[in-house]
Each structure stands twice: as C-alpha cells, then as structure tokens.
Motif scaffolding. Structure first.
Motif, PDB file in Angstrom:
ATOM      1  N   UNK A 754       0.812  -1.180   0.099  1.00 48.79           N
ATOM      2  CA  UNK A 754      -0.092   0.063   0.021  1.00 48.79           C
ATOM      3  C   UNK A 754       0.873   1.076   0.044  1.00 48.79           C
ATOM      4  N   UNK A 755       2.006   1.053   0.472  1.00 48.49           N
ATOM      5  CA  UNK A 755       3.060   2.304   0.521  1.00 48.49           C
ATOM      6  C   UNK A 755       4.436   2.010  -0.066  1.00 48.49           C
ATOM      7  N   UNK A 823       5.682   6.347   1.911  1.00 46.86           N
ATOM      8  CA  UNK A 823       4.498   7.262   1.223  1.00 46.86           C
ATOM      9  C   UNK A 823       3.455   6.439   0.503  1.00 46.86           C
ATOM     10  N   UNK A 824       2.257   6.675   0.357  1.00 48.10           N
ATOM     11  CA  UNK A 824       1.377   6.080  -0.423  1.00 48.10           C
ATOM     12  C   UNK A 824       2.036   5.951  -1.845  1.00 48.10           C
ATOM     13  N   UNK A 825       1.751   4.669  -2.366  1.00 46.45           N
ATOM     14  CA  UNK A 825       2.228   4.225  -3.636  1.00 46.45           C
ATOM     15  C   UNK A 825       2.115   5.299  -4.744  1.00 46.45           C
ATOM     16  N   UNK A 826       1.028   5.851  -5.064  1.00 45.74           N
ATOM     17  CA  UNK A 826       0.904   6.694  -5.928  1.00 45.74           C
ATOM     18  C   UNK A 826       1.765   7.778  -5.848  1.00 45.74           C
ATOM     19  N   UNK A 828       4.992   7.936  -4.632  1.00 45.98           N
ATOM     20  CA  UNK A 828       6.318   7.545  -4.652  1.00 45.98           C
ATOM     21  C   UNK A 828       7.287   8.439  -5.453  1.00 45.98           C
ATOM     22  N   UNK A 829       7.100   8.737  -6.652  1.00 42.89           N
ATOM     23  CA  UNK A 829       7.925   9.335  -7.482  1.00 42.89           C
ATOM     24  C   UNK A 829       7.980  10.865  -7.000  1.00 42.89           C
ATOM     25  N   UNK A 934       9.767   6.201 -11.226  1.00 45.01           N
ATOM     26  CA  UNK A 934      10.943   6.521 -10.723  1.00 45.01           C
ATOM     27  C   UNK A 934      11.924   6.537 -11.892  1.00 45.01           C
ATOM     28  N   UNK A 935      11.915   5.793 -12.957  1.00 46.43           N
ATOM     29  CA  UNK A 935      12.734   5.895 -14.149  1.00 46.43           C
ATOM     30  C   UNK A 935      12.699   7.203 -14.661  1.00 46.43           C
TER      31      UNK A 935
END
Length: 953
Positions: A754-755, A823-826, A828-829, A934-935
């Motif tokens: 979830x994170x 942090x919440x998954x969406x 992350x970047x 991320x990339x």
C-alpha cells in the motif's frame, strides 16, 4: 496504542515511590510466600478536586526533577463512534494538533521551544489522551495551549485542516497495514465482537468512512465529547496541589461542561462455539492467532486472567513456550496476553509456526497443553514467579512522571478512583492456583476465534470493512453520564495576547561521575541515582556488528544472545526461572560498534542477581541443543526482516553505502545472513568471546542506588580476577569511504504494498567528530523533528506520508545519514522529487534560517531536565561518554556547547552532509506501480534488487 494493564506493570509503566521486592530463593520458598503473604506496593499519593465546570483534576507531587507531566484524558474513544463514522475519534485527535483559535499554527511549536518531552496524543477504544512533560517554568504555557484547544478549537478547523489530517490518518493506516501481519487486528476485532457491539470496529476506521467525514461531522464530535465534565487532567511532578488548583481554574474554569455523554456499557459477549478464519499476507511464515472474549478492566476475573496468560505464554518459562519451542520444536515463538478494555477484554494467543511444520500439529499441541492447564491450573511456583517479576518491575518503573500521570488518569477515568491500580494489584498478588484456574475455566475453555495467516498474496480489501461476527442479542443500552450542577467561572486570561512566554528555565541536575578500578584494572564508572531501590550495571565491550568482519556475519549478535541460553551449571530454563524469582532483568546484545551485557537488579537482591549475571557472562555453555533452537528462531527473524519494508532497506542499504571490505558493509539489523547463521558453530562463538568479550576490552558502567565504596568490592568479587587471554585484540576496518560519483537508485519489489518505503543514504562524519553537535542541530531542523522541513512538507503540506524524517545513527567510523519516508504508492516518485528539492534548497538558496536553528538549540537545552528523569536515561549518557571518549562532565557542560553553536557552523554542517547528487536510494514498494515513474525522474542508474540485495535487473 495497545495497553495491557497488569502487563503494563510488568513493563515498568507504573511509576511509584519506594517499596521492597519479594525475596524468593527457591520454588518451595516462593510457594510458601505466595500462600502466606500478599506483599504491598507503595501508594502514589495524590490530591483530587473538581472544577465548577465538572473537570476532574488529579495532582501528584514528585519534586526529584524540575518538570511537570500534563496529561489530558477525554472519556471518548472509537467505541463511541456510530455506524458509518468509524475512525472519527482518531481523526479528531489529529485535528487537535492543528492549532486553535488563539494559536493558529502547529501545536508542537511552543512545546519544542520550551523543551517538552514525552509529547503525543493517542486514541483507543475507550479514551483519547494528550500528554507532554514540560519544565516547571513552562507549565503556564502548556495549560494555556491545552485549554485553548479544549475551549477554543472550532473556529480554527476548516476544510483544509480536515483534508490534511484525513490524508495523514489514511497514510497512518496504510503504513500499519503495510507491515507483515498488519491487517490482522481489524479482522480479529470484527470477529471477536458482534456487529452491534461498540468494539466491533478498530480505532483506525475504514477508508470509506474517513473519506466521508465532513466538517460538520467532526465539529459535532467536538461539541458532543470534548466538554470539561467529560475530561480528567492529571498533573504529576514538580507542582503542589494549591498551585495546581489555582492554575487549572485560571486556564480551564471558563470552558463549558458539555452535554451528558451516552456511555457504552460492559458487554463481554463471549462466543458459545469456536470459529475460524484464514488470511494470506506478505509474510515470511505462518502465524496462528486465537482470541477469547474476557471481562473488562477493573474486574477480578480479568486480573486473574492476566496471571493465566503469563503462565501459559508470558515468557520463556511458560507452558506453551516450553512445549512448542523447546520440547516439540514446532514454533519459533509463542505469546499469550490480555488486551484490556472497559466493556470487555481480548485474551489472545499468538504462535509463529516453524517453517515446514503443519499448523495442525501446532494446534494439537496447543489444545493438549491448554486442556492440561484447565484441568490442573497453575502451580504455586509458577504464580509466585510471575508475581515477583511483576512487583519487581513495578518498583523499577518508579521514575517517569508521565507514567505516573497515566496510571492515575486511567483509574479516575474508568473507575472513578485514581488509586484503582492498588485494588488491581492487590487482587493480582492475592490470587491462588484455584482462583486462577476457576477464571480460566470460565472464560478461556470455549468460544475461541482462530485466525491463521499464511504467506501469499496481499488482499486488496480494507479489513475494516470485513463483515465479521453477526449481530447478537443482549446488547445493553448506553447510560447517560451524570448530570451535574456545573457552571463556568470567568477567566482573567486575555487570550488575544497569545501563548504565554516562557522566559526562564530550570537547570539540569545530573550526577557527578565517579571512577574506580577492579584488581585486574577494569575501569568502573558510577553515576549515583537514589530515586528507586535498584541498580543498573552494564559491561561494555568494544566489539559490535563491525566485529563480524572476517567472521560469519551475525556472529557477534548471535553469540551475545546465547549468553543466557545456558551456563556450564545452569540450563536456559533454570536461568530464566532464577531471573524471575530475583526480579532481575539480564540482557545481552550488540550495536554497530559495541556489545554489552546488562543487569538491572533490586537492591536487596543485588548479591544473588550479580552472581547469576556473572555466571551467565563468564561461563556460557554454547550447548548444541540451545544453538539449534536459537538458530531456528534467528533464521525466522531474518525471513521476517526480509518481509518488512524497513528490514529490507536496512539489510540492503549499508553494503551499498560502505562497499565491499568495510566493517559496516553489513545488514544493520546485525542478524547476518541465512548462510552465515546456518554455518555458525560453538567454536565460532567461543572464538568471538576470546577475541572480544574479555576484561581488557571492557568497561563497567553503573547507575542507580549505590555508592562507589559499595559497588566496587561487589564487582571485584565478580569480575576482578577475570584474566585476559594472551591474544591481541582484533582491529576493525572502519576506514574512510569516498562518496559515490553519482546518484544510485535501487528498487526492491513488494507486490501489493500500500506504501513505498523511501530511504536515501549518504555517509556523515563519526559521532566523535568535533562538529557533531552542529551536525545534530542541522539534522533536527532539516528532518529530525516534527516541525522539520521534511515532515512539514510530506506530512503536513502534502499529506502523502504519516511521517518523513532524517536520521543519524551513532558510529565510531563514518555514520549513515538517512532520509526516510513511507509514502502512499501513487506518490512515490513525487515524494522522491520533493525530498530532493528539500535537500537541494537547504544547501542552496534556502539555507536553514536563524529561527530554525535557534528552535532546535533551545529545545535541546530546555529538554534536558525532562530527558534525564530516569536511571535508564542516565545509563544511556554514561554509555555515550564511555564509548565516544567524552569527558565526565559532558552532560553538565552540554548546555553551553549547544548554545555557542553559530548559525554559519550549522549551515556548513548541512553542506558537509547533504549531497543530493551523490545519494544512494533504496525504495521498497510495488514495482509494477513505481518503477516507471521512478525511472522517469532520471535520477541516475536504476537497478532492481531482491530482498538479499542481489541484482535482479
């Protein structure tokens, strides 16, 4: 948030004065004492009064340190939430830290400037509490702040504040559920209590209900439950009842009593038959949970069940641990405890099934042992050991004023009696095998719920929405709280002037260190502390995880963990029983640069406790049966680390930061690898002991109720004739490591997470560096405190995280400097981008301001009186002095050295440590969702690793 009241005593959470331990030398003597005497515990003296508006105040005087604990308990928790509004109590707790009508800023700011310690707020099923410990001179500020949010909050809460804290709470929920087994609590509670029971849902609530919370809803919650007559305030510490009454009336007297509150009534709702459930999760091994409903706090049967739990699964000597871990070798761990609440309690069993073992075998063994206990009950010796251990821990926890306040508040809020703990303790100590057996047969002989959690796919469903147990008959109707003849008193406080200024601060009182030597030259360092009748001592060795270099990784920690697993004359179970009978705490372990063995003993048991401690340290047996048992548990622990986001990151990041060949290029958990632990032998451990656990590599630290004249002869008898081996002490390679030339990014897949856990690392100078204080101050302002830049950005502004911080671990060599954000998954970047932005700005066009730097400096100075209340805290300072070659007056002179730091030197520390273009990132999350974003950031080379740090792609 979980509290277990009599287990709470065992954990040292009760804070009282005086008392002597129950002296037990043998099982026979223990049984005799248990049946002929009910030892008393010291009373926590208090004064209680009620303001005209119905607010109850309890005051306890403790003048050992110039601090006061302020503890505010509102009689409302998640059990008061109606259907469709789960999570409201906890959400509102968060809103209480958003500022108030007369302080429209972060609630923590004035407290940070005043040097507050132990500050937080928590929500549980039956209550919501807020607490802090402040210097005595800051009491007016604390009471002004607490009364302003109690009486003047609604005008400060708007949609923006609600949306912000809704996001923070939802990320708290995600963070908890993202841990192994983190989704079990909500399901167990839903299955334990009927759908129409106030405890059917967990405190955190459901995502849907949190999303549906409106501004009108939360404001009505405040009006309904945050009145003065529904509140208990406890002041404990450097305060008198007369002064407390005047100040409480001044700041709280004009707050309205509030409406009568519909109070949920006790309803145990036991099941008649057993029920079962299963769950799959991202876990390393199968775990079995089993739960029975039990009576609530303050009842005789609940106190008796605490004893039953301790005998069944409270320690290494317990019935189930002996059967499942020692004898049958079916489990790696087992525990039994009682989670106590007002309406009902949960009696809970938890077993970690050994890998490869059929859970049905485990359940059969549990059933056999359970039936034997129900048939025969506990022995007198078993009860006596638990009682002694409990009472010893009770005496040991006598120092912290915040704990004193919590105990008094619980008693007043739930039972109308601040001294309710005395009744509970009296019942606990008077229990007999027959009375414990009767309670067990009444409550835990039938009607259990079993949940088996197995490794597998993480379900996407919100467990807070689980249907659980069906509606049941017999639910008692709520009863309105008493209607009092309450009135407000006009206040002389002009709140338009803002928060009262704190202009003076008390001085720190820290013991002068004394030094002595044993006959063999071993140095003894003593800090006298006579607040409780107990002595703590630590044998400190220059070793640690770093000493694993050239050995099998994990050797240091595993060896030290083996010390109390058996000496030449005593097996591990007998050692554990003797510790219980003496009320002694004996532990051993390692950090990055040190290993230690410690003893915490009550004064009148110091001699036999020290004899046992000496035998454990100097005569370890390293029996193959014990090594095999601990090895199995250790391997299971490594597997658990590799299923936890933080564990994965701490295992993979250090080798990347330090590089091959460095002593710190190891998992920072200290646990080693599966291969190294599987191959570890008794010979390896004996060699480690010879090389590092030796008198010429040892210092003895002592803190507590003794003198140098008393303790040195006792220590001399134990360790003064210990001779060092002829071999030289090995050297550890902790040389300088160059920074990487570019950013490196490593992703670790955790499907269904979830994170994402974001960890960015670089290397900072040693703890012994001349500018370590400037580094510490810089870190506090950048990411080390609640109001630091990182946390204010990702939590308070973006509400993408429950918390985002930076950390400095202590080390003799270069130490890791880590930026941390789950942090919440969406997000992350975007979160990585924000962390980079903050890092670039603090060394670029937005350096730390004079105000930011001053806030950390004054907070560090002013928090010292509260930070050194306990003997444990003094021992921590002693260890730092001994380990990092600090002068004996390090603590006493810390104030002046903190104050003389210049802004420029702190800003320079930021540039010294923070290098955005040389960071090493480890990000643990759902690769399918985070890899492409991320990339796309184009930070640098991106690699995917497995949980062992090996390259996948």
């Amino acid at each position: 948030m979980t509290k277990k009241p009599l287990a709470l005593l065992i954990a040292g959470l009760l804070t009282l004065i005086g008392g002597t331990p129950l002296a037990l030398a043998s099982p026979e003597m223990a049984a005799a004492v248990a049946t002929t005497a009910a030892p008393q515990i010291p009373k926590l003296a208090y004064d209680r009064f009620v303001l005209p508006n119905g607010l109850t105040v309890v005051v306890h005087e403790d003048h050992k340190a110039p601090v006061v604990a302020v503890s505010i308990w509102y009689h409302v928790g998640s059990s008061y939430e109606p259907k469709g509004k789960t999570g409201f109590a906890h959400l509102f707790e968060h809103l209480m830290f958003q500022g108030s009508e007369n302080h429209k800023d972060e609630y923590f700011k004035p407290f940070e400037l005043a040097g507050a310690t132990d500050q937080n707020g928590t929500t549980w099923l039956d209550r919501t509490n807020y607490f802090e410990t402040v210097p005595t001179t800051a009491l007016d500020m604390a009471l002004w702040m607490e009364s302003d949010r109690m009486g003047h909050l609604l005008g400060a809460i708007g949609q923006a504040q609600l949306d912000e804290q809704r996001g923070v709470v939802q990320n708290e929920k995600r963070q908890n559920e993202n841990q192994p087994y983190g989704r079990t609590g909500e399901l167990i509670q839903a299955e334990a209590f009927p759908a129409n029971h106030p405890y059917h849902h967990d405190t955190i609530g459901s995502m849907d209900d949190l999303n549906a919370a409106s501004l009108g809803d939360v404001k009505q919650w405040f009006r309904d439950y945050y009145g003065a007559a529904n509140t208990v305030v406890v002041l404990s510490g450097d305060i008198t009842p007369t002064l407390a009454k005047a100040k409480m009336l001044k700041y709280f007297g004009d707050i309205a009593a509030g409406p009568q509150v519909p109070r949920p009534q006790p309803w145990v709702a036991p099941r008649d038959a057993s029920t079962r459930g299963t769950m799959t999760d991202n876990v390393a091994q199968t775990r079995i949970y089993r739960e029975w409903n039990a009576p609530g706090r303050g009842t005789l049967d609940e106190n008796l069940l605490e004893l039953a739990a301790a005998v069944l699964g409270g320690s290494k000597t317990s019935r189930l641990y002996q059967r499942l871990v020692y004898r049958d070798k079916l489990a790696d761990d087992v525990s039994v405890g009682v989670e106590q609440h007002v309406l009902a309690s949960l009696f809970q069993l938890q077993v970690d099934v050994k890998k490869g073992v059929d859970p049905k075998q485990v359940e059969a063994a549990i059933a056999d042992e359970w039936q034997r206990f129900l048939k025969d009950g506990p022995s007198a010796d078993e009860l006596a050991r638990v009682k002694t251990e409990t009472r010893a821990s009770f005496v040991r926890g006598l120092e912290n004023v915040n704990t004193q306040a919590s105990i008094l508040a619980e008693g007043q809020l739930y039972q109308g009696d601040p001294g309710a703990y005395l009744k509970d303790f009296s019942e606990f100590m008077a229990a007999t095998p027959a009375s414990v057996s009767a309670a067990a047969n009444k409550w835990i002989a039938r009607g259990d719920y079993t949940l088996t959690v197995a490794p597998g796919k993480v379900e996407a469903a919100d467990m807070a929405s689980a249907t659980g147990r069906a509606t049941a008959t017999g639910a008692p109707a709520p009863v309105l709280s008493a209607k009092g003849d309450y009135k407000t008193v006009a206040s002389e406080v002009d709140r338009s002037k803002g928060v009262p200024e704190v202009s003076t601060f008390p001085d720190l009182s820290f013991p002068t260190l004394q030094r002595g030597k044993l006959d063999n030259g071993v140095e003894v360092i003593l800090a006298e502390r006579h607040t409780v009748p107990a002595v703590q001592l630590q044998l400190l060795f220059d070793a640690g995880y770093a000493a694993d270099q050239g050995r099998k990784l994990g050797t240091s920690s595993f060896t030290m963990s083996m010390l109390d697993e058996g000496s030449k004359d005593l097996d591990s179970v007998e050692i554990a029983k003797r510790k219980q009978r003496l009320g002694a705490i004996i532990a051993s372990g390692c950090g990055l640069d040190y290993c230690n063995a410690s003893l915490n003993a009550l004064n009148d048991q110091l001699k036999p406790s020290l004899e046992l401690f000496t035998d454990i340290v100097r005569n370890p047996a390293f029996r193959e049966t014990d090594i095999s048992r601990l090895r199995g548990q250790w391997l299971a622990g490594i597997a658990q680390e590799k299923s936890q986001p933080t564990g994965i990151a701490l295992r993979t990041l250090p080798p990347l930061l330090y590089g091959k060949g460095h002593a710190y290029a190891i998992p920072f958990t200290g646990s080693g690898t599966e291969a190294s632990i599987k191959s570890l032998t008794a010979g390896d451990m004996s060699a480690f002991m010879t090389d590092f656990i030796r008198p010429d590599n040892m210092k003895i630290l002592v803190a507590g109720d003794t003198t140098l004249d008393k303790i040195v002869p006792q220590l001399n008898a134990a360790f003064g004739h210990w001779k060092a081996p002829s071999s030289k002490l090995p050297r550890k390679n902790i040389g300088e490591v160059a920074a990487p030339k570019q950013v490196r990014v490593y992703l670790v897949d955790r499907p269904g997470a979830q994170q994402s856990l974001i960890l960015a690392g670089s290397l900072a100078p040693s703890t012994e560096a001349p500018n370590h204080l400037e580094i510490q101050t810089m870190n506090g302002a950048f990411g080390g405190t609640f109001t630091s830049r990182l946390n204010m950005n990702l939590r308070e502004d973006k509400h993408w995280a429950y918390g985002a911080f930076s950390f400095l671990s202590n080390a003799k060599g270069q130490r890791p400097y880590l930026l941390y954000a789950p942090v919440q998954t969406d997000k992350t970047a975007p979160s990585v981008a924000e962390m980079l932005k903050e890092a670039r700005e603090v060394i670029g066009d937005k350096p730390l301001t004079a105000q930011e730097i001053s806030k950390i400096k004054v907070g560090d100075v002013r928090s010292m009186p509260g930070s050194y209340q306990t003997t444990g805290a003094v021992m921590g300072a002693l260890q730092g002095i001994a380990q990092y070659n600090r002068p004996d007056d390090y603590v006493q002179t810390l104030k002046s050295r903190i104050e003389t730091q210049s802004d420029a030197s702190v800003q320079a520390a930021a540039k010294q440590l923070i290098h955005p273009d040389q960071l090493t990132w480890v990000i643990v999350g759902d690769l399918q969702k985070i890899e492409a974003p991320i990339r796309a950031l184009k930070l640098g080379d991106v690699q995917v690793l497995d949980a062992d740090g090996k390259t996948v792609k």
